[in-house]
Design a protein around this motif. Structure first.
Motif, PDB file in Angstrom:
ATOM      1  N   ILE A 196      85.931  61.835  62.198  1.00 22.55           N
ATOM      2  CA  ILE A 196      84.721  62.434  61.640  1.00 22.55           C
ATOM      3  C   ILE A 196      83.740  61.273  61.508  1.00 22.55           C
ATOM      4  O   ILE A 196      83.856  60.446  60.599  1.00 22.55           O
ATOM      5  N   LEU A 197      82.844  61.187  62.465  1.00 24.13           N
ATOM      6  CA  LEU A 197      81.917  60.047  62.541  1.00 24.13           C
ATOM      7  C   LEU A 197      80.680  60.332  61.688  1.00 24.13           C
ATOM      8  O   LEU A 197      79.935  61.266  61.970  1.00 24.13           O
ATOM      9  N   CYS A 198      80.464  59.505  60.666  1.00 22.92           N
ATOM     10  CA  CYS A 198      79.308  59.718  59.788  1.00 22.92           C
ATOM     11  C   CYS A 198      78.111  58.907  60.269  1.00 22.92           C
ATOM     12  O   CYS A 198      78.239  57.710  60.569  1.00 22.92           O
ATOM     13  N   VAL A 199      76.975  59.569  60.323  1.00 21.06           N
ATOM     14  CA  VAL A 199      75.716  58.902  60.666  1.00 21.06           C
ATOM     15  C   VAL A 199      74.652  59.396  59.692  1.00 21.06           C
ATOM     16  O   VAL A 199      74.766  60.492  59.140  1.00 21.06           O
ATOM     17  N   GLY A 200      73.638  58.573  59.473  1.00 21.95           N
ATOM     18  CA  GLY A 200      72.559  59.025  58.580  1.00 21.95           C
ATOM     19  C   GLY A 200      71.682  57.872  58.142  1.00 21.95           C
ATOM     20  O   GLY A 200      72.130  56.738  58.046  1.00 21.95           O
ATOM     21  N   GLU A 201      70.430  58.217  57.875  1.00 16.96           N
ATOM     22  CA  GLU A 201      69.438  57.207  57.519  1.00 16.96           C
ATOM     23  C   GLU A 201      69.337  57.016  56.006  1.00 16.96           C
ATOM     24  O   GLU A 201      69.627  57.942  55.248  1.00 16.96           O
ATOM     25  N   THR A 202      68.903  55.831  55.581  1.00 21.36           N
ATOM     26  CA  THR A 202      68.655  55.581  54.159  1.00 21.36           C
ATOM     27  C   THR A 202      67.288  56.162  53.777  1.00 21.36           C
ATOM     28  O   THR A 202      66.489  56.531  54.652  1.00 21.36           O
ATOM     29  N   LEU A 203      67.028  56.161  52.484  1.00 22.53           N
ATOM     30  CA  LEU A 203      65.732  56.655  52.005  1.00 22.53           C
ATOM     31  C   LEU A 203      64.589  55.817  52.586  1.00 22.53           C
ATOM     32  O   LEU A 203      63.567  56.352  53.037  1.00 22.53           O
ATOM     33  N   GLU A 204      64.781  54.511  52.597  1.00 21.06           N
ATOM     34  CA  GLU A 204      63.755  53.615  53.115  1.00 21.06           C
ATOM     35  C   GLU A 204      63.484  53.903  54.608  1.00 21.06           C
ATOM     36  O   GLU A 204      62.338  53.971  55.057  1.00 21.06           O
ATOM     37  N   GLU A 205      64.548  54.087  55.349  1.00 20.86           N
ATOM     38  CA  GLU A 205      64.401  54.388  56.784  1.00 20.86           C
ATOM     39  C   GLU A 205      63.707  55.732  56.990  1.00 20.86           C
ATOM     40  O   GLU A 205      62.871  55.878  57.886  1.00 20.86           O
ATOM     41  N   ARG A 206      64.038  56.665  56.140  1.00 19.75           N
ATOM     42  CA  ARG A 206      63.394  57.988  56.232  1.00 19.75           C
ATOM     43  C   ARG A 206      61.899  57.863  55.960  1.00 19.75           C
ATOM     44  O   ARG A 206      61.072  58.415  56.681  1.00 19.75           O
ATOM     45  N   ARG A 207      61.565  57.088  54.913  1.00 20.18           N
ATOM     46  CA  ARG A 207      60.141  56.912  54.564  1.00 20.18           C
ATOM     47  C   ARG A 207      59.370  56.249  55.689  1.00 20.18           C
ATOM     48  O   ARG A 207      58.189  56.491  55.890  1.00 20.18           O
ATOM     49  N   GLN A 208      60.068  55.380  56.422  1.00 17.67           N
ATOM     50  CA  GLN A 208      59.407  54.695  57.535  1.00 17.67           C
ATOM     51  C   GLN A 208      59.423  55.517  58.826  1.00 17.67           C
ATOM     52  O   GLN A 208      59.042  55.008  59.888  1.00 17.67           O
ATOM     53  N   GLY A 209      59.943  56.726  58.742  1.00 21.43           N
ATOM     54  CA  GLY A 209      59.968  57.585  59.925  1.00 21.43           C
ATOM     55  C   GLY A 209      61.000  57.150  60.950  1.00 21.43           C
ATOM     56  O   GLY A 209      60.856  57.405  62.154  1.00 21.43           O
ATOM     57  N   LEU A 210      62.088  56.508  60.462  1.00 17.34           N
ATOM     58  CA  LEU A 210      63.077  55.947  61.394  1.00 17.34           C
ATOM     59  C   LEU A 210      64.344  56.798  61.535  1.00 17.34           C
ATOM     60  O   LEU A 210      65.324  56.348  62.112  1.00 17.34           O
ATOM     61  N   THR A 211      64.310  58.012  61.002  1.00 16.67           N
ATOM     62  CA  THR A 211      65.531  58.826  61.019  1.00 16.67           C
ATOM     63  C   THR A 211      66.123  58.936  62.426  1.00 16.67           C
ATOM     64  O   THR A 211      67.302  58.654  62.648  1.00 16.67           O
ATOM     65  N   GLU A 212      65.297  59.343  63.375  1.00 12.42           N
ATOM     66  CA  GLU A 212      65.811  59.554  64.735  1.00 12.42           C
ATOM     67  C   GLU A 212      66.341  58.250  65.333  1.00 12.42           C
ATOM     68  O   GLU A 212      67.404  58.227  65.976  1.00 12.42           O
ATOM     69  N   THR A 213      65.609  57.159  65.103  1.00 14.35           N
ATOM     70  CA  THR A 213      66.020  55.860  65.650  1.00 14.35           C
ATOM     71  C   THR A 213      67.376  55.436  65.099  1.00 14.35           C
ATOM     72  O   THR A 213      68.263  55.019  65.843  1.00 14.35           O
ATOM     73  N   VAL A 214      67.532  55.558  63.773  1.00 15.87           N
ATOM     74  CA  VAL A 214      68.766  55.095  63.135  1.00 15.87           C
ATOM     75  C   VAL A 214      69.948  55.980  63.534  1.00 15.87           C
ATOM     76  O   VAL A 214      71.018  55.484  63.917  1.00 15.87           O
ATOM     77  N   VAL A 215      69.748  57.282  63.466  1.00 15.18           N
ATOM     78  CA  VAL A 215      70.841  58.201  63.785  1.00 15.18           C
ATOM     79  C   VAL A 215      71.254  58.034  65.252  1.00 15.18           C
ATOM     80  O   VAL A 215      72.448  57.986  65.578  1.00 15.18           O
ATOM     81  N   SER A 216      70.287  57.889  66.135  1.00 10.48           N
ATOM     82  CA  SER A 216      70.611  57.714  67.560  1.00 10.48           C
ATOM     83  C   SER A 216      71.371  56.417  67.788  1.00 10.48           C
ATOM     84  O   SER A 216      72.347  56.376  68.544  1.00 10.48           O
ATOM     85  N   ARG A 217      70.931  55.356  67.129  1.00 10.28           N
ATOM     86  CA  ARG A 217      71.613  54.068  67.318  1.00 10.28           C
ATOM     87  C   ARG A 217      73.060  54.134  66.819  1.00 10.28           C
ATOM     88  O   ARG A 217      73.988  53.713  67.503  1.00 10.28           O
ATOM     89  N   GLN A 218      73.248  54.698  65.633  1.00  8.69           N
ATOM     90  CA  GLN A 218      74.608  54.794  65.084  1.00  8.69           C
ATOM     91  C   GLN A 218      75.492  55.649  65.991  1.00  8.69           C
ATOM     92  O   GLN A 218      76.644  55.295  66.277  1.00  8.69           O
TER      93      GLN A 218
END
Ligand SMILES: O=C(CO)COP(=O)(O)O
Length: 263
Positions: A132-154
């Motif tokens: 069960i692979l967990c992925v997800g952005e932090t609050l700071e990353e979300r505020r910076q609009g990085l959700t897609e970038t972080v989730v894709s990288r993970q």
């Protein structure tokens, strides 16, 4: 939609082995007393010392066809001088079918890198465990609009180089870090956007339609009996990874019941 849903309880560092045994007995009695929600699998993930006790309770309950044992982590080597670590073959022998990898508490509190998570994911597959692979952005990353970038990288680091058939058997949990243990859940629409628009579409682009169609993707983060319906209303969301609400029999059984797909 033929994908079964997975409702997993991540007990984190809660419940001693004797508490876990007593809890599992009560929970399984409750689950067994109601009709099995169609197309739902349940996974219980206690701490390492409680695995064998919970496994024994699952066996005793006769619900092993749809209730499985999972661990919360593993190490990538099979054995050796790695004090304090636990391997995939050890977990499989203890009765586990699933193992969580890359939980945000391990990434952020314990410094697990994307590369470590990738190794753990491979080790799980090699041991016959479903990761069960967990992925997800932090609050700071979300505020910076990085959700897609972080989730894709993970996601892409973890799955890099795997065969499409192996990817199809993975469970991914989208767990936005800001929603974990905070009582502030993502909306169903937000979860759906990441699950379908980022995770499944990346898997489709890299591993093909079949892997993307079979891959199961859960939502996790402050899931409770009051909000589970909002997530399960989306056919794209294949279950939930539940923390706090999995520690109580009534709330977890209510979440499991809500996991069935609307027909
Ligand atoms: O981290 C989680 C499950 O892995 C979510 O925890 P909560 O359900 O307590 O927010």
């Amino acid at each position: 939609m033929s994908r079964s849903r997975v409702i997993a309880g991540n007990w984190k560092m809660h419940k001693t082995p004797s508490e876990a045994r007593a809890f599992a007995r009560e929970l399984l009695a409750q689950l067994g007393g109601a009709a099995r929600p169609e197309g739902v699998e349940v996974v219980l993930c206690p701490s390492f010392p409680a695995l064998t006790a919970v496994h024994a309770e699952i066996e005793r309950s006769g619900l092993g066809a749809w209730v499985s044992l999972g661990a919360q982590d593993l190490y990538w080597e099979r054995q050796g001088a790695f004090t304090g670590e636990v391997s995939g073959p050890m977990l499989a022998d203890a009765g586990c079918r699933y193992v969580i990898v890359g939980h945000s508490e391990r990434r952020h509190l314990l410094g697990e890198s994307d590369e470590w998570v990738a190794r753990k994911l491979r080790a799980a597959l090699e041991s016959g465990l479903t990761p069960i692979l967990c992925v997800g952005e932090t609050l700071e990353e979300r505020r910076q609009g990085l959700t897609e970038t972080v989730v894709s990288r993970q996601l892409e680091t973890a799955l890099e180089g795997l065969a499409a058939g192996a990817v199809a058997g993975v469970v991914v949990a989208y767990e936005p870090v800001w929603a974990i243990g905070t009582g502030e859940n993502a909306t169903g629409e937000e979860a759906h956007r990441v699950i379908d628009g980022v995770i499944r579409s990346r898997v489709r682009a890299r591993f093909g339609e079949e892997a993307a169609g079979r891959l199961r993707i859960q939502y996790g983060g402050s899931v409770n009996p009051a909000n589970i319906g909002e997530f399960m209303a989306y056919p794209s969301i294949d279950g939930a990874l539940v923390g706090g609400a999995s520690l109580k029999v009534d709330s977890f059984t209510a979440i499991v019941a809500a996991g069935r797909r609307a027909t």
